[in-house]
Design an enzyme around this catalytic site. Structure first.
Site, PDB file in Angstrom:
ATOM      1  N   ASP A  70       3.450   9.646  -0.901  1.00  0.00           N
ATOM      2  CA  ASP A  70       2.059   8.645  -0.477  1.00  0.00           C
ATOM      3  C   ASP A  70       1.952   7.679  -1.242  1.00  0.00           C
ATOM      4  O   ASP A  70       2.090   7.880  -2.655  1.00  0.00           O
ATOM      5  CB  ASP A  70       0.980   9.862  -0.519  1.00  0.00           C
ATOM      6  CG  ASP A  70      -0.144   9.436   0.520  1.00  0.00           C
ATOM      7  OD1 ASP A  70      -0.178   8.339   0.993  1.00  0.00           O
ATOM      8  OD2 ASP A  70      -0.692  10.517   0.899  1.00  0.00           O
ATOM      9  N   HIS A 102       0.822  -1.429  -0.133  1.00  0.00           N
ATOM     10  CA  HIS A 102      -0.045   0.088  -0.094  1.00  0.00           C
ATOM     11  C   HIS A 102       0.844   1.277   0.014  1.00  0.00           C
ATOM     12  O   HIS A 102       0.492   2.274  -0.335  1.00  0.00           O
ATOM     13  CB  HIS A 102      -0.953  -0.188   1.330  1.00  0.00           C
ATOM     14  CG  HIS A 102      -1.990  -0.923   1.137  1.00  0.00           C
ATOM     15  ND1 HIS A 102      -3.290  -0.666   0.912  1.00  0.00           N
ATOM     16  CD2 HIS A 102      -1.866  -2.448   1.244  1.00  0.00           C
ATOM     17  CE1 HIS A 102      -4.237  -1.797   0.696  1.00  0.00           C
ATOM     18  NE2 HIS A 102      -3.247  -2.666   1.004  1.00  0.00           N
TER      19      HIS A 102
HETATM   20  C1  GDG Z   1      -2.270   4.145   3.428  1.00  0.00           C
HETATM   21  C2  GDG Z   1      -1.259   4.657   2.374  1.00  0.00           C
HETATM   22  C3  GDG Z   1      -2.909   4.529   0.374  1.00  0.00           C
HETATM   23  C4  GDG Z   1      -9.155  10.504   7.353  1.00  0.00           C
HETATM   24  N1  GDG Z   1      -9.808  11.468   8.088  1.00  0.00           N
HETATM   25  C5  GDG Z   1     -10.987  11.027   8.666  1.00  0.00           C
HETATM   26  C6  GDG Z   1     -11.144   9.563   7.986  1.00  0.00           C
HETATM   27  N2  GDG Z   1     -10.144   9.391   6.941  1.00  0.00           N
HETATM   28  C7  GDG Z   1      -9.910   8.348   6.316  1.00  0.00           C
HETATM   29  C8  GDG Z   1     -10.149   8.526   4.764  1.00  0.00           C
HETATM   30  C9  GDG Z   1      -9.250   7.660   3.931  1.00  0.00           C
HETATM   31  C10 GDG Z   1      -8.561   7.128   4.946  1.00  0.00           C
HETATM   32  O1  GDG Z   1      -8.700   7.653   6.405  1.00  0.00           O
HETATM   33  C11 GDG Z   1      -7.042   7.977   4.653  1.00  0.00           C
HETATM   34  O2  GDG Z   1      -6.372   7.192   3.583  1.00  0.00           O
HETATM   35  P1  GDG Z   1      -5.296   7.649   2.668  1.00  0.00           P
HETATM   36  O3  GDG Z   1      -5.187   6.816   1.398  1.00  0.00           O
HETATM   37  O4  GDG Z   1      -5.282   9.221   2.648  1.00  0.00           O
HETATM   38  O5  GDG Z   1      -3.752   7.717   4.030  1.00  0.00           O
HETATM   39  P2  GDG Z   1      -3.298   6.499   4.879  1.00  0.00           P
HETATM   40  O6  GDG Z   1      -3.943   6.210   5.794  1.00  0.00           O
HETATM   41  O7  GDG Z   1      -1.957   6.853   4.942  1.00  0.00           O
HETATM   42  O8  GDG Z   1      -3.403   5.020   3.892  1.00  0.00           O
HETATM   43  C12 GDG Z   1      -2.030   5.576   1.440  1.00  0.00           C
HETATM   44  C13 GDG Z   1      -3.871   3.827   1.663  1.00  0.00           C
HETATM   45  O9  GDG Z   1      -2.960   3.154   2.493  1.00  0.00           O
HETATM   46  C14 GDG Z   1      -4.729   2.694   0.621  1.00  0.00           C
HETATM   47  O10 GDG Z   1      -3.660   2.020   0.078  1.00  0.00           O
HETATM   48  O11 GDG Z   1      -3.644   5.391  -0.447  1.00  0.00           O
HETATM   49  O12 GDG Z   1      -0.982   6.012   0.405  1.00  0.00           O
HETATM   50  O13 GDG Z   1      -0.412   5.674   3.164  1.00  0.00           O
HETATM   51  O14 GDG Z   1     -10.138   6.654   3.491  1.00  0.00           O
HETATM   52  O15 GDG Z   1     -11.563   8.858   4.596  1.00  0.00           O
HETATM   53  N3  GDG Z   1     -12.299   8.992   8.228  1.00  0.00           N
HETATM   54  C15 GDG Z   1     -13.194   9.466   9.022  1.00  0.00           C
HETATM   55  N4  GDG Z   1     -12.840  10.628   9.541  1.00  0.00           N
HETATM   56  C16 GDG Z   1     -11.665  11.355   9.556  1.00  0.00           C
HETATM   57  O16 GDG Z   1     -11.421  12.458  10.131  1.00  0.00           O
HETATM   58  N5  GDG Z   1     -14.374   8.926   9.335  1.00  0.00           N
END
Ligand code: GDG
Length: 491
Positions: A384, A173
């Site tokens: 990322d 990921h």
């Molecule tokens: C890893 C990789 C890759 C965020 N704030 C709130 C909230 N979120 C949820 C978002 C989103 C998730 O968290 C964050 O996903 P990201 O992809 O932006 O980042 P990572 O957590 O670092 O994930 C990344 C991912 O894995 C998938 O392969 O894209 O690059 O680092 O879904 O919606 N959800 C709620 N409240 C918040 O305040 N409910």
């Protein structure tokens, strides 16, 4: 058990168990794209998910209580759950140590954050072996195993050592670093050889896959052949496939939820409280890879160089607590809060505060309301794997008026070029200029860019991601590898 089940293996199970009172426990479903994507496949195909419960063994309820909780969990999810217990010390060295102080920063090209403590490696191996033993005990011939992410790179190696001959796929990921960065890892040969014990290795982008192939060629010298988005690596008498599979979101679900009355009402409240201005949204887990301090400095630079934006924009930065209690993360939080204080101290006027800062996780309704109503999203990670927030923001832009400013170093940039405004997060003036460009962008251009972003995500949604990985892993049909555009930064 029926043959041909899907077995998902990840560090965490897709459920959360927590204490509710002195002797009561509660179980609730986990959230996130992976859970949403895997749920239907596991249910329909029949299968199980194996992972850690998220709390140390020392704090877990009795086995009897746990099993009854998991029976409840299984009846809710529709597929079986199997847990791997981890003791506090294992969590320290395998999870906080090797995974998060070594692999996480190194793979994000942030070498200066690494702590190559040799004592972590031993525990990382032991925990991966423990996962492999559980997999062995709970699976049978014909099952397809799908292992997820950097915490579990050694699972296939350990399974092969246990004599298990199953088809195993792996998805990373996070990014895979280029050779000159990967070379610094003291366990570089072991990690690379371990990855090659899988039958299929999936990366987020073509760039990650090419970095991996570069390391395999330079360090191991195996024969690599390539065809479009896929490489075949010949390791002795085995063929290992490496491909890029950009992860995505449940587009329909976000788009439909954003249109509901409850989200519309919430969105209205947000703008009624911040009237006559454009809201710039940042949403990130607290992590140094997300580039939050650099983003704040870029916003300040925009206010200084484009004074006409003052009073007309507000940066709303949501930071979700993560890895609490880890000193480096505490320091980052203080740094962010100091910068927010400084910018607000310098620019606030009666009736206008430039930065609104939220340090907590938001309920989903509120998050989607922000996505729907904010005119600009400013997503500038230093690096990322993909960044799902960028995709969720676009899917939730009901009116199609949002502008996405996105880091070149987010995996999503490869798919979103040229419809998002791509920026180098280290270039503060460049980011400031992009903020100004978004601020002054006309309605027609906003809508045309956003419609194209939405079409890209809708076409490449999470179901598509799962299907293409499984088809490639199970049928090994090279035509099943998704064909991706690739973004190269301008000189
Ligand atoms: C890893 C990789 C890759 C965020 N704030 C709130 C909230 N979120 C949820 C978002 C989103 C998730 O968290 C964050 O996903 P990201 O992809 O932006 O980042 P990572 O957590 O670092 O994930 C990344 C991912 O894995 C998938 O392969 O894209 O690059 O680092 O879904 O919606 N959800 C709620 N409240 C918040 O305040 N409910």
């Amino acid at each position: 058990m029926d043959p041909g089940r899907l077995v998902v293996v990840s560090n965490r199970l897709p459920i959360v168990i927590r204490r509710a009172g002195s002797s009561q426990w509660q179980i609730s479903p986990g959230s996130g794209g992976l859970v949403t994507a895997m749920g239907p496949v596991l249910k329909h195909r029949g299968g199980l998910w194996l992972g850690w419960l998220g709390i140390p063994r020392e704090d877990c309820p009795s086995e009897r209580r746990l099993n009854s909780l998991l029976t409840t969990g299984t009846s809710r999810t529709g597929y079986s759950l199997r847990y791997v217990h981890l003791r506090r010390e294992e969590i320290e060295k395998y999870y906080y140590g090797f995974s998060n102080e070594i692999l996480w920063p190194l793979f994000h090209d942030l070498f200066s954050h690494c702590n190559f403590d040799p004592c972590y490696w031993e525990t990382y191996q032991l925990v991966n072996k423990k996962f492999a033993e559980h997999v062995k005990n709970h699976t049978q011939k014909g099952d397809y195993l799908w292992v997820h992410d950097y915490q579990l790179i050694l699972v296939a190696r350990e399974l092969r050592r246990l004599g298990l001959d199953r088809q195993i796929g792996f998805f990373l990921h996070i990014p895979f670093p280029p050779l000159d960065i990967f070379l610094k890892l003291p366990w570089r040969f072991q990690i690379l050889e371990a990855l090659l014990k899988y039958d299929l290795i999936g990366f987020q982008t073509a760039r990650d896959r090419r970095n991996f192939i570069g390391c395999v060629r330079a360090l191991l010298g195996y024969r690599v052949s390539g065809r479009g988005q896929v490489n075949t690596i010949t390791v002795d008498d085995r063929q290992v496939l490496a491909g890029s599979f950009p992860i995505s979101i449940d587009y329909r679900e976000f788009a439909d939820f954003a249109k509901t009355q409850e989200v519309a009402d919430q969105a209205w409240i947000i703008h009624a409280n911040l009237p006559r201005r454009q809201i710039i949204l940042g949403v990130d887990r607290l992590d140094y890879t997300k580039g939050i301090p650099q983003r704040l400095l870029a916003f300040e630079n925009a206010l200084a160089r484009y004074p006409e934006m003052r009073r007309k924009v507000t940066l709303l930065q949501v930071v979700v607590p993560s890895r609490q209690g880890v000193e480096e993360y505490e320091k980052l939080r203080h740094e962010i809060e100091r910068l927010v204080g400084e910018i607000n101290g310098r620019y606030t006027e009666v009736g206008w505060t430039p930065v609104h800062y939220i340090f907590r996780s938001l309920p989903r309704k509120e998050l989607v309301a922000y996505y729907r109503t904010c005119e600009i999203a400013l997503i500038t990670p230093l690096k990322d794997g993909m960044n799902l927030v960028a995709k969720e923001y676009c899917a939730s832009s009901t009116e199609g008026n949002g502008v996405l400013i996105l880091s070149e170093f987010a995996g999503a940039a490869a798919q979103f070029y040229p419809h998002a405004l791509l920026v180098n997060p280290y270039d503060l003036e460049g980011v400031a200029d992009a903020i100004y460009q978004a601020f002054t962008m006309g309605q027609e251009e906003r809508q045309s860019r956003m419609r194209r972003l939405q079409a890209t995500i809708q076409k490449n949604d999470i179901v598509n991601w799962v299907n293409s990985f499984l088809r490639a892993g199970i049928s090994k049909d090279l035509n099943d590898f998704p064909q991706m555009e690739f973004f190269v930064p301008k000189q």
